[in-house]
Design a protein around this motif. Structure first.
Motif, PDB file in Angstrom:
ATOM      1  N   LEU A 267      88.263  24.239  32.565  1.00  0.00           N
ATOM      2  CA  LEU A 267      87.041  24.315  31.755  1.00  0.00           C
ATOM      3  C   LEU A 267      86.209  23.057  32.012  1.00  0.00           C
ATOM      4  O   LEU A 267      86.659  21.946  31.749  1.00  0.00           O
TER       5      LEU A 267
ATOM      6  N   ALA B 116      89.152  30.795  29.176  1.00  0.00           N
ATOM      7  CA  ALA B 116      89.763  29.905  30.165  1.00  0.00           C
ATOM      8  C   ALA B 116      91.258  29.742  29.893  1.00  0.00           C
ATOM      9  O   ALA B 116      92.086  29.913  30.785  1.00  0.00           O
TER      10      ALA B 116
ATOM     11  N   ALA C  23      86.605  28.941  37.509  1.00  0.00           N
ATOM     12  CA  ALA C  23      86.713  28.156  36.274  1.00  0.00           C
ATOM     13  C   ALA C  23      85.662  28.636  35.277  1.00  0.00           C
ATOM     14  O   ALA C  23      84.791  29.441  35.607  1.00  0.00           O
ATOM     15  N   ILE C  24      85.774  28.126  34.084  1.00  0.00           N
ATOM     16  CA  ILE C  24      84.729  28.361  33.092  1.00  0.00           C
ATOM     17  C   ILE C  24      83.926  27.077  32.950  1.00  0.00           C
ATOM     18  O   ILE C  24      84.483  25.989  32.810  1.00  0.00           O
TER      19      ILE C  24
END
Lengths: 417, 417
Positions: free
Chosen positions: A199, A192, A171-172
């Motif tokens: 996110l 993302a 993930a970001i």
């Protein structure tokens, strides 16, 4: 093909057998005859979905008890930040091992992490057999000279994430609207969205954050992120403690998931009037997290659920707020929904992530209302056996390698002080 | 002469031996050689004083989970009162057995009770080996025709209390200023004072109680009791949630002890702004209680301590409020002081009421700050061994007769539904 059979567990009040094939709940029935690789006697034990801890910083177990009863600024400047400078891969690995041990012991099977040195953390989580979402954390402290290095590192971790097992998602992580430059917030969001990643961001944790945002951007942190085009169904917003009606409307319209981190908010005195009713009524997917152990001291979802319910009732002066059935959803199905993982329900076809609860003790006596006993009376020592992805990660409260983890953390943490 | 030796326990961070002779801590030293009746290996275990639960209704364990997420009026009228009509001696005995089991498991060695059918309760507490204060409860619902019967019953229980062991004190319980007639409040107060008894009363638990008092008496419940001459150092005021500055001044001047019952207050949504700082600064002896299981669902003092600290920090927006060292006093020494019992300290000459805490687990890792780990990270399953009055009431988490109590409550509670 792996198989696991739970005999005679209590599922929503009814004695049933649960057959797990590979990593899924294959069949739930009153009497399943099957020669499974492993059979567990669930007699007298209730089955509940594994909890989903939607916001934590796992390796911060290393900082449990490092700063107590302190103001936020001194706590961060004198305790947390100097210590974080000393972290290395070995510390993050063992800190995450300790976090996973604690999560298993307290019935959490999936967690949404946000911390540094992800490859070291992933190794620990893989060994524990838990599910996680691991982000690359963007935190440039508004210093644009760091941009190209951050972008490179992010891409490198994204590439490395392709070697992770199916239990983990990349993930970001964008630390927060106030600590990351506009350019990097937008870059992270586009990175993302274009790759279908989640996110994970801190949002409106403190009143200070709100007033700074209004000073700088003329709008609330939520409206600022909306203006930048960041908000969408992939966004998981931790804390979200200081939301206006209009912020709630924005988050609801964009399909953002919110994470309530009650114990951390109370302890640091960030605030306590989490607007659960308004968010629920607006259609926001509300979930629960523990935050990291530096602020909340433990990763105990059952405790977080209890405190969340009690404080919600209290500040609204309404004992019907956040009733038990809603609370259970917050810590199970709502989390799975946010992460796009079919976990959080005891149903055929769902992932085999669940716990067996020992009710043969004072906390479940009398057994008038199981969920009331679980949340309001018991503590997490009632969690006897935990299954994640169809594998036993704890049986009869025994987790393999427990003492090795404790001993290694006790040996290593002194490097941080 | 009985003797008990604890070897190598950790007392305030230092490894020490503790020699108990009869019911007192006789000696604390680094290496005690003594042929005791029983020796316990305390290696690696911390020793803490037994907790003092300063306000509970023990037998209400029978009503655990009976009414959840409900408004106070419906909860009382539809759930609690109808059930209480059905209580008999057998139910109160087993309900109190269950309460004592839970208190032992969670490290409470002394409790200040307020409930009906005291002779049945005392039998259960004697068997558990715990200390208690047991009151005759005055509750006439403002109906003076009940006075002579109440006075007779009170005198009879007082006479019977002379047969109790030294572990128990007889007291007067006045339910509350709003539910008892002025005549009986004054009578109860004079009865207690003339005989040197404690007086246990609910005070300013709800905002409604305050406004009713002003309507009826022109003053707050505290000022009303003061006017009647009730307040003094023998008075233990539970809840005390809605106190004005002037109420606090009155309670301080009269030497009244206050009991904070956080979980019950939060869950029923009675209020949460317990004015701890103001009471402490005024010199009031503040203590902690759990209330009964009908409202608070458990009797877990460690949980009550954590919630009390978190909520105090939160509503004041001050993370330095109710720090760990003050919190420990509230649940130990302050309680002993209020009850006039030399319990709540690990010191030579004090009563041998203490627990050994197992720190060989995730919740105490790393072990940077033991009390922070105990209160903020662990739950009461860390309590390994409990000694009360020099006798072992739990060793290695085993309490004799545990299953018999659970089974009997599970058999009997259905009579109440």
């Amino acid at each position: 093909m792996r198989s696991l059979l739970i005999k005679n567990a209590i599922n929503e009040g009814k004695e049933e057998d649960i057959l797990v094939i590979d990593n899924k709940i294959h069949k739930i029935d009153s009497d399943i005859i099957y020669q499974a690789d492993k059979t567990i006697d669930g007699k007298g034990k209730w089955i509940i979905p594994g909890f989903i801890n939607m916001h934590t910083h796992a390796a911060m177990t290393l900082m449990r008890g490092i700063g107590e009863d302190m103001y936020l600024k001194e706590w961060l400047e004198d305790k947390i930040w100097p210590v974080e400078q000393k972290l290395d891969d070995e510390l993050v690995y063992w800190g995450t091992k300790l976090a996973c041990l604690e999560m298993v012991k307290t019935g959490t099977t999936t967690f949404n992490d946000q911390y540094w040195r992800v490859p070291a953390a992933i190794k620990a989580v893989e060994e524990a057999g838990l599910r996680s979402v691991q982000p690359f954390v963007i935190l440039d402290l508004l210093d644009l000279s760091k941009s190209s290095k951050i972008k490179e590192d992010c891409e490198a971790l994204f590439q490395e994430s392709k070697t992770w097992s199916d239990l983990h998602k990349f993930a970001i992580g964008i630390h927060s609207p106030y600590s990351v430059s506009e350019e990097m917030i937008v870059w992270g969001s586009e990175y993302a969205r274009s790759r279908g990643l989640l996110l994970h961001i801190h949002l409106s944790e403190t009143e200070w954050e709100n007033s700074e945002s209004i000073k700088k951007h003329g709008v609330s942190p939520t409206a600022y992120l909306d203006k930048l085009g960041v908000l969408g169904p992939e966004v998981i917003a931790a804390h979200s403690l200081w939301l206006s009606d209009s912020d709630i409307e924005i988050l609801a319209n964009k399909g953002v998931t919110v994470v309530h981190n009650i114990n951390s908010n109370l302890k640091i005195a960030s605030g306590f009037k989490f607007r659960y009713n308004e968010m629920r009524d607006a259609g926001i997917n509300v979930t629960i997290g523990t935050d990291g152990c530096a602020s909340s001291n433990n990763l105990d979802m059952l405790e977080a659920m209890k405190t969340a319910a009690l404080v919600q009732k209290a500040w609204r002066y309404d004992p019907t707020s956040l009733p038990i059935n809603e609370l259970m959803k917050l810590s199970t199905t709502n989390g799975g929904k946010a992460l796009g993982i079919k976990t959080g329900k005891i149903e055929e076809g769902w992932l085999a992530d669940f716990s067996l609860i020992d009710i043969d003790n004072y906390a479940f006596t009398p057994n008038i209302n199981f969920y009331a006993n679980l949340i309001y009376s018991a503590n997490s020592s009632c969690i006897d056996t935990v299954i994640c992805d169809g594998k036993i990660v704890m049986e009869n409260r025994i987790v393999p390698g427990e003492l090795e983890t404790i001993n290694n953390v006790n040996r290593l943490y002194k490097k941080l002080l």
